[in-house]
Design a protein around this motif. Structure first.
Motif, mmCIF file in Angstrom:
data_model
loop_
_atom_site.group_PDB
_atom_site.id
_atom_site.type_symbol
_atom_site.label_atom_id
_atom_site.label_comp_id
_atom_site.label_asym_id
_atom_site.label_seq_id
_atom_site.Cartn_x
_atom_site.Cartn_y
_atom_site.Cartn_z
ATOM 1 N N THR A 4 -39.279 78.451 2.918
ATOM 2 C CA THR A 4 -40.546 79.204 2.605
ATOM 3 C C THR A 4 -41.249 78.635 1.624
ATOM 4 O O THR A 4 -40.824 77.605 0.796
ATOM 5 N N PRO A 5 -42.698 78.990 1.492
ATOM 6 C CA PRO A 5 -43.162 78.353 0.056
ATOM 7 C C PRO A 5 -42.621 78.617 -1.243
ATOM 8 O O PRO A 5 -42.550 77.839 -2.117
ATOM 9 N N ALA A 6 -42.012 79.859 -1.191
ATOM 10 C CA ALA A 6 -41.280 80.092 -2.315
ATOM 11 C C ALA A 6 -39.981 79.328 -2.508
ATOM 12 O O ALA A 6 -39.787 79.091 -3.794
ATOM 13 N N GLU A 9 -41.138 76.596 -4.529
ATOM 14 C CA GLU A 9 -41.500 76.978 -5.823
ATOM 15 C C GLU A 9 -39.963 77.021 -6.757
ATOM 16 O O GLU A 9 -39.958 76.557 -7.909
ATOM 17 N N ILE A 10 -39.059 77.580 -6.190
ATOM 18 C CA ILE A 10 -37.587 77.609 -6.642
ATOM 19 C C ILE A 10 -37.103 76.417 -7.013
ATOM 20 O O ILE A 10 -36.585 76.093 -8.060
ATOM 21 N N LEU A 11 -37.457 75.358 -5.885
ATOM 22 C CA LEU A 11 -36.991 74.088 -6.254
ATOM 23 C C LEU A 11 -37.835 73.475 -7.571
ATOM 24 O O LEU A 11 -37.122 72.609 -8.246
ATOM 25 N N GLY A 12 -38.793 73.672 -7.422
ATOM 26 C CA GLY A 12 -39.633 73.182 -8.541
ATOM 27 C C GLY A 12 -39.240 73.723 -9.960
ATOM 28 O O GLY A 12 -39.281 72.924 -10.908
ATOM 29 N N VAL A 13 -39.209 74.994 -9.991
ATOM 30 C CA VAL A 13 -38.457 75.485 -11.260
ATOM 31 C C VAL A 13 -37.152 74.988 -11.703
ATOM 32 O O VAL A 13 -37.079 74.747 -12.741
ATOM 33 N N GLU A 27 -40.740 83.412 -13.228
ATOM 34 C CA GLU A 27 -41.413 82.498 -13.382
ATOM 35 C C GLU A 27 -42.551 82.376 -12.058
ATOM 36 O O GLU A 27 -43.807 82.038 -11.961
ATOM 37 N N ILE A 28 -41.709 82.736 -10.914
ATOM 38 C CA ILE A 28 -42.546 82.678 -9.577
ATOM 39 C C ILE A 28 -43.109 83.895 -9.132
ATOM 40 O O ILE A 28 -43.518 84.040 -7.946
#
Length: 94
Positions: A4-6, A9-13, A27-28
């Motif tokens: 998912t897009p989230a 985002e998790i991987l980015g964090v 954070e997300i």
């Protein structure tokens, strides 16, 4: 692999370093429950790993495979690519 897009985002964090599920949720802007569900999925695909020293602390870090997924996230929606196989090929080249 269904991300998912989230998930990205998790991987980015996690690219910034180890983090707790609670912090990632904040954070997300997602619920802790949602993050915990997604973490199970990301663990299954070896994109993240749980780290100790205490088991089940909720502390996660990104794996090399997770870094590759994040770095090549634009390819995820390419219909001509099986993203899971794509990541395996990239990992083999490293």
């Amino acid at each position: 692999m269904r991300l998912t897009p989230a998930d990205f985002e998790i991987l980015g964090v996690l690219r910034d370093g180890r983090n707790l599920a609670t912090n990632i949720a904040a954070e997300i802007d997602k619920s802790r429950k949602y993050i915990n569900r997604r973490m199970g999925y990301l663990l299954d695909y070896e994109l993240v790993t749980k780290v100790g020293p205490v088991e089940d602390t909720g502390l996660y870090e990104i794996t090399d495979r997770g870094r590759l997924a994040y770095e090549h996230r634009e390819r995820y929606h390419d219909e001509d690519i099986d993203f899971d196989d794509f990541l395996d090929e990239l990992a083999d080249q490293s």
